[in-house]
Design an enzyme around this catalytic site. Structure first.
Site, PDB file in Angstrom:
ATOM      1  N   GLU A 179       9.077 -14.870 -10.970  1.00 38.43           N
ATOM      2  CA  GLU A 179       8.276 -13.722 -10.530  1.00 38.43           C
ATOM      3  C   GLU A 179       7.819 -12.833 -11.676  1.00 38.43           C
ATOM      4  O   GLU A 179       6.753 -12.235 -11.596  1.00 38.43           O
ATOM      5  CB  GLU A 179       8.971 -12.922  -9.434  1.00 38.43           C
ATOM      6  CG  GLU A 179      10.190 -12.168  -9.851  1.00 38.43           C
ATOM      7  CD  GLU A 179      10.845 -11.413  -8.702  1.00 38.43           C
ATOM      8  OE1 GLU A 179      10.140 -10.929  -7.823  1.00 38.43           O
ATOM      9  OE2 GLU A 179      12.083 -11.309  -8.717  1.00 38.43           O
TER      10      GLU A 179
ATOM     11  N   CYS B 257       0.826  -1.214   0.000  1.00 37.58           N
ATOM     12  CA  CYS B 257       0.000   0.000   0.000  1.00 37.58           C
ATOM     13  C   CYS B 257       0.859   1.263   0.000  1.00 37.58           C
ATOM     14  O   CYS B 257       1.986   1.255   0.473  1.00 37.58           O
ATOM     15  CB  CYS B 257      -0.861   0.021   1.251  1.00 37.58           C
ATOM     16  SG  CYS B 257      -1.861  -1.449   1.443  1.00 37.58           S
TER      17      CYS B 257
ATOM     18  N   HIS C  39      19.160 -36.976  -7.090  1.00 41.65           N
ATOM     19  CA  HIS C  39      18.454 -37.348  -5.860  1.00 41.65           C
ATOM     20  C   HIS C  39      16.967 -36.982  -5.940  1.00 41.65           C
ATOM     21  O   HIS C  39      16.299 -36.894  -4.916  1.00 41.65           O
ATOM     22  CB  HIS C  39      19.113 -36.678  -4.650  1.00 41.65           C
ATOM     23  CG  HIS C  39      20.530 -37.104  -4.470  1.00 41.65           C
ATOM     24  ND1 HIS C  39      20.883 -38.350  -4.023  1.00 41.65           N
ATOM     25  CD2 HIS C  39      21.691 -36.465  -4.741  1.00 41.65           C
ATOM     26  CE1 HIS C  39      22.207 -38.460  -4.015  1.00 41.65           C
ATOM     27  NE2 HIS C  39      22.722 -37.323  -4.443  1.00 41.65           N
TER      28      HIS C  39
ATOM     29  N   GLU D 156      18.678 -17.340  -7.647  1.00 35.94           N
ATOM     30  CA  GLU D 156      18.271 -15.982  -7.998  1.00 35.94           C
ATOM     31  C   GLU D 156      17.747 -15.937  -9.443  1.00 35.94           C
ATOM     32  O   GLU D 156      16.738 -15.281  -9.728  1.00 35.94           O
ATOM     33  CB  GLU D 156      19.469 -15.031  -7.804  1.00 35.94           C
ATOM     34  CG  GLU D 156      19.247 -13.594  -8.205  1.00 35.94           C
ATOM     35  CD  GLU D 156      18.076 -12.897  -7.502  1.00 35.94           C
ATOM     36  OE1 GLU D 156      17.516 -13.437  -6.540  1.00 35.94           O
ATOM     37  OE2 GLU D 156      17.708 -11.806  -7.966  1.00 35.94           O
TER      38      GLU D 156
ATOM     39  N   LYS E 243       6.601  -4.198  -4.059  1.00 38.83           N
ATOM     40  CA  LYS E 243       8.023  -3.857  -4.036  1.00 38.83           C
ATOM     41  C   LYS E 243       8.599  -3.896  -2.620  1.00 38.83           C
ATOM     42  O   LYS E 243       9.689  -4.379  -2.390  1.00 38.83           O
ATOM     43  CB  LYS E 243       8.221  -2.463  -4.641  1.00 38.83           C
ATOM     44  CG  LYS E 243       9.676  -2.005  -4.694  1.00 38.83           C
ATOM     45  CD  LYS E 243      10.474  -2.866  -5.643  1.00 38.83           C
ATOM     46  CE  LYS E 243      11.955  -2.534  -5.647  1.00 38.83           C
ATOM     47  NZ  LYS E 243      12.753  -3.599  -6.276  1.00 38.83           N
TER      48      LYS E 243
ATOM     49  N   ASN F  49      -1.729   2.007   5.919  1.00 39.34           N
ATOM     50  CA  ASN F  49      -0.834   0.923   5.481  1.00 39.34           C
ATOM     51  C   ASN F  49      -0.569   0.054   6.703  1.00 39.34           C
ATOM     52  O   ASN F  49      -0.384   0.587   7.792  1.00 39.34           O
ATOM     53  CB  ASN F  49       0.517   1.471   5.009  1.00 39.34           C
ATOM     54  CG  ASN F  49       0.415   2.203   3.697  1.00 39.34           C
ATOM     55  OD1 ASN F  49      -0.649   2.249   3.085  1.00 39.34           O
ATOM     56  ND2 ASN F  49       1.525   2.784   3.268  1.00 39.34           N
ATOM     57  N   GLY F  50      -0.495  -1.250   6.505  1.00 39.63           N
ATOM     58  CA  GLY F  50      -0.203  -2.144   7.631  1.00 39.63           C
ATOM     59  C   GLY F  50      -1.388  -3.042   7.926  1.00 39.63           C
ATOM     60  O   GLY F  50      -2.300  -3.178   7.109  1.00 39.63           O
TER      61      GLY F  50
ATOM     62  N   TRP G 199      -3.010  -2.671  -1.484  1.00 41.45           N
ATOM     63  CA  TRP G 199      -2.605  -4.034  -1.838  1.00 41.45           C
ATOM     64  C   TRP G 199      -3.316  -4.919  -0.824  1.00 41.45           C
ATOM     65  O   TRP G 199      -3.003  -4.891   0.365  1.00 41.45           O
ATOM     66  CB  TRP G 199      -1.090  -4.146  -1.720  1.00 41.45           C
ATOM     67  CG  TRP G 199      -0.496  -5.404  -2.240  1.00 41.45           C
ATOM     68  CD1 TRP G 199      -0.230  -5.716  -3.545  1.00 41.45           C
ATOM     69  CD2 TRP G 199      -0.044  -6.535  -1.469  1.00 41.45           C
ATOM     70  NE1 TRP G 199       0.345  -6.958  -3.624  1.00 41.45           N
ATOM     71  CE2 TRP G 199       0.476  -7.482  -2.381  1.00 41.45           C
ATOM     72  CE3 TRP G 199      -0.036  -6.835  -0.109  1.00 41.45           C
ATOM     73  CZ2 TRP G 199       0.993  -8.700  -1.970  1.00 41.45           C
ATOM     74  CZ3 TRP G 199       0.482  -8.048   0.301  1.00 41.45           C
ATOM     75  CH2 TRP G 199       0.990  -8.974  -0.627  1.00 41.45           C
TER      76      TRP G 199
ATOM     77  N   ARG H 238       5.100  -0.007  -6.522  1.00 44.17           N
ATOM     78  CA  ARG H 238       5.137  -0.851  -5.328  1.00 44.17           C
ATOM     79  C   ARG H 238       4.132  -1.987  -5.387  1.00 44.17           C
ATOM     80  O   ARG H 238       4.160  -2.884  -4.562  1.00 44.17           O
ATOM     81  CB  ARG H 238       4.856   0.002  -4.087  1.00 44.17           C
ATOM     82  CG  ARG H 238       5.890   1.088  -3.891  1.00 44.17           C
ATOM     83  CD  ARG H 238       5.436   2.049  -2.851  1.00 44.17           C
ATOM     84  NE  ARG H 238       5.472   1.454  -1.528  1.00 44.17           N
ATOM     85  CZ  ARG H 238       6.491   1.548  -0.695  1.00 44.17           C
ATOM     86  NH1 ARG H 238       7.548   2.206  -1.050  1.00 44.17           N
ATOM     87  NH2 ARG H 238       6.449   0.982   0.481  1.00 44.17           N
TER      88      ARG H 238
ATOM     89  N   LYS I 231      13.957 -14.798 -10.418  1.00 43.63           N
ATOM     90  CA  LYS I 231      13.653 -13.735 -11.392  1.00 43.63           C
ATOM     91  C   LYS I 231      12.695 -14.258 -12.445  1.00 43.63           C
ATOM     92  O   LYS I 231      11.732 -13.590 -12.815  1.00 43.63           O
ATOM     93  CB  LYS I 231      14.929 -13.229 -12.109  1.00 43.63           C
ATOM     94  CG  LYS I 231      15.876 -12.390 -11.331  1.00 43.63           C
ATOM     95  CD  LYS I 231      15.395 -11.008 -10.977  1.00 43.63           C
ATOM     96  CE  LYS I 231      14.725 -10.987  -9.649  1.00 43.63           C
ATOM     97  NZ  LYS I 231      15.460 -10.597  -8.500  1.00 43.63           N
TER      98      LYS I 231
HETATM   99  C1  F6R Z   1      12.610 -10.338  -5.771  1.00 43.75           C
HETATM  100  C2  F6R Z   1      12.537  -9.332  -4.744  1.00 43.75           C
HETATM  101  C3  F6R Z   1      12.127  -9.739  -3.372  1.00 43.75           C
HETATM  102  C4  F6R Z   1      12.868  -8.910  -2.315  1.00 43.75           C
HETATM  103  C5  F6R Z   1      12.341  -9.243  -0.922  1.00 43.75           C
HETATM  104  C6  F6R Z   1      13.094  -8.520   0.159  1.00 43.75           C
HETATM  105  O1  F6R Z   1      13.046  -9.809  -6.979  1.00 43.75           O
HETATM  106  O2  F6R Z   1      12.767  -8.177  -4.988  1.00 43.75           O
HETATM  107  O3  F6R Z   1      12.334 -11.101  -3.170  1.00 43.75           O
HETATM  108  O4  F6R Z   1      14.229  -9.178  -2.401  1.00 43.75           O
HETATM  109  O5  F6R Z   1      10.978  -8.897  -0.841  1.00 43.75           O
HETATM  110  O6  F6R Z   1      13.027  -7.151  -0.004  1.00 43.75           O
HETATM  111  P1  F6R Z   1      14.099  -6.183   0.630  1.00 43.75           P
HETATM  112  O7  F6R Z   1      15.397  -6.449  -0.037  1.00 43.75           O
HETATM  113  O8  F6R Z   1      13.575  -4.804   0.354  1.00 43.75           O
HETATM  114  O9  F6R Z   1      14.150  -6.501   2.089  1.00 43.75           O
END
Ligand code: F6R
Length: 609
Positions: A489, A2, A505, A482, A604, A100-101, A75, A27, A486
């Site tokens: 997501e 949010c 395994h 990683e 985000k 927010n929260g 959100w 976000r 990527k």
């Molecule tokens: C994936 C991504 C998330 C963040 C995670 C932690 O591309 O961006 O997995 O890495 O939500 O966020 P931060 O780094 O802001 O604590």
């Protein structure tokens, strides 16, 4: 997650609120709304399911006017995404709230308010806040006091902002667990959950601290801390470079941010040309704390957790320091045992991730000797609450999928390895080589970016696939993780990563012609072992996409597609191979036509648990 925007001024604020919401779109959100107080003290509101553009359209068709207002992108947590559940929420047609929260005790409060005659029109936890506030106002309190008495009833996390038709110039706000910042103008004040939302109106910000409550009018600011004591907080000025500068000629922020990596990495390596890294780059107390470190515990989420996994290899192999890495959502709820002399290291792009912050808060002396955060956002909660700080210089990261934040985190973690390593096993010559390599990192990444066209071509093989496997060994296993994260997501292709040695395994059972297998195969010590794993895949009819050092001459073969990676120092390969995998995920997503910068269901900055 949010987003909140607010403004109190002597001019129309609807466009300021809408622009603020547009700037927070990255976000992630599912609905949006704003409320204004007009000159006749009427509370006016638009709320829409979907994009901020829908809200703009509503404002175009039925323009609302006012000099005081609050706005929100939601959100969904409690209650489905819908216009009714979107914020602001109203009570008695006089008071509006955005939040927010999560209010954890909302069910008990809802029953209490229903018994008192309040009618609920949404399924949100937030609606209890607006009715509580209304009840306090109806009892004759002023808006600030009503907010103080309301938050005294709340359990959970919140950033709140409210307006009341009977207090026409005022916005009151409160922060507990979710960020809020005041934008200071000339004869006007603004409020937001992220300063980025207000960069079009000011560069001067006051960051509210946990427990702070605020009352603002165009000409006054009144702040008090959690104990109700009046406080002043410093004004910080955000420089122009910290702005995002828009997407430029790039189709998506993610692509722009991938291309920004050479600059971001160069900015994150301290002092160009230096042969040694000073402890003080981590903060004033760094030398004294680092002298006591016997072990490291890293805690983070998602991509930042993968950075921590890479760091474990560096800290143990190069620095000779025992290191554990754990996701914050597990760490925070577990009975733990630490080595004496353990340093807690949190890693976070946003510095606001709820689980990582909670982990820091519940990891106290004597469990840890001190805490260090590696974060990308100055003034964020993790930065303010940690003993030592290393700020990555990635600049604002707008794409939900983290790219430049991850690679700059790796640089910061390599610096940590250097300063801890020189107190342990790392000899001066190796340390100097690593520092030398760090100065080459921008050039090495530039070279990877020259492979973009070949990676885009490779990506087309993935668009009709539903699953993919990523393999890596040693320090490149977290890079495979990683790469898989990527891909899943942003392209919504189910992707899993395994240490290549684990293949037989279990996961080998999945391999067939429909399951592309991506191998992260730099020409390091484990190359020969990885080659046998790759043969295991090929023998089962699997299609392989191998990212390997050009100079290692990895053989192309039927169903083995090789992407030759440019030469670079060994220690930088986790960074350079990541950049290639970011491009792969990006081009798969673009060709599939997904919303690359704002993938579905994701946010985000994850400020709720
Ligand atoms: C994936 C991504 C998330 C963040 C995670 C932690 O591309 O961006 O997995 O890495 O939500 O966020 P931060 O780094 O802001 O604590």
């Amino acid at each position: 997650m949010c987003g909140i925007v607010g403004a109190t001024a002597r001019r129309e604020v609807s466009e300021i609120l809408l622009e603020g919401l547009r700037r927070l779109e990255y976000r992630g959100y599912d609905s949006a709304g704003f409320a204004l107080l007009d000159a006749d003290r009427n509370l006016l509101m638009h709320k829409r399911l979907g994009k901020v553009a829908e809200l703009e359209q509503a404002q175009k068709l039925e323009p609302l006017h006012g000099c005081v207002g609050i706005a929100h992108t939601r959100w969904a947590t409690h209650g489905v995404p819908s216009a009714a559940n979107a914020h602001p929420h109203l009570s008695g047609n006089r008071v509006a709230v955005v939040h927010n929260g999560i209010i954890e005790n909302h069910e008990a409060l809802r029953s209490e308010l229903i018994a008192a005659g309040y009618e609920f029109v949404s399924h949100t936890d937030t609606e209890v806040v607006v009715h509580l506030l209304h009840r306090e106002l109806a009892a004759g309190k002023d808006l600030l006091q009503a907010m103080l008495d309301t938050i005294a009833r709340l359990q959970g996390a919140y950033a709140l902002a409210a307006v009341d038709a009977e207090h026409p110039e005022e916005i009151v706000a409160a922060r507990e667990g979710s960020p809020l910042v005041v934008g200071v103008g000339i004869g006007e004040h603004f409020l937001a959950s992220d300063p980025l939302a207000l960069r079009q109106v000011t560069d001067r910000f006051i960051y509210l601290q946990e427990g702070d409550v605020l009352r603002m009018t165009p000409t006054s600011l009144q702040l008090m801390d959690a104990t109700g004591k009046p406080v002043t907080r410093p004004i910080s000025t955000i420089s122009v470079e910290e702005d995002t500068g828009g997407r430029g000629h790039y189709e998506h922020y993610m692509l722009k941010e991938i291309h920004e990596q050479p600059r971001a990495l160069a900015a994150t390596v301290p002092v160009e040309g230096a042969r040694e890294i000073a402890d003080s780059v981590f903060g004033e107390r760094a030398a004294e704390i680092f002298d006591q470190v016997r072990a490291v515990q890293i805690v983070a989420c998602g991509t930042s957790y993968h950075a921590g996994m890479v760091a474990r290899y560096w800290l143990e192999e190069l620095a000779g320091i025992p290191c554990n890495v754990e996701v914050a959502s597990e760490f925070r709820y577990r009975q733990r045992v630490q080595h004496p002399g353990t340093l807690l290291v949190t890693i976070s792009q946003s510095g606001e991730t709820a689980d990582t912050l909670a982990a820091l808060r519940n990891a106290t002396d004597p469990e840890f000797i001190a805490s260090l955060v590696i974060a990308n956002v100055d003034h964020s909660s993790l930065v303010r609450e940690s003993d030592l700080v290393y700020l990555t210089r990635a600049g604002a990261e707008i794409g939900v999928a983290s790219t430049k934040a991850f690679t700059t985190q790796l640089v910061a973690l390599l610096l940590l390895t250097l300063v801890l390593g020189r107190r342990n096993k790392l000899d001066a010559e190796t340390a100097a080589e690593i520092v030398g390599a760090l100065h080459q990192v921008p050039d090495c990444v530039e070279k990877v970016l020259t492979r973009e066209a070949a990676i885009r071509e490779m990506a087309s093989a993935f668009i009709l696939r539903h699953h993919a496997l990523f393999l890596g060994r040693g320090i490149h296993f977290p890079i495979a993780l990683e790469g898989a994260l990527k891909l899943k997501e942003i392209s919504y292709i189910h992707a899993e990563a395994y240490p290549a040695g684990e293949l037989k395994h279990g996961p080998l059972a999945l391999v067939d012609a429909d399951m592309p297998v991506v191998a992260v195969a730099p020409g390091d010590d484990l190359m020969e072992k990885l080659k046998s794993n790759i043969e295991e895949v090929r023998a089962r009819g699997g299609e392989l996409y191998v990212f390997a050092d050009e100079k290692a001459g990895f053989p192309e073969a039927p169903r083995v597609h090789v992407l030759g990676m440019p030469d670079c120092p060994e220690v930088l390969k986790p960074i350079t191979y990541t950049v290639a995998l970011q491009l792969l995920a990006y081009y798969v997503a673009v060709q599939k036509g997904t919303d690359v910068d704002k993938p579905r269901n994701l946010a985000k900055s994850v400020t709720v648990e």
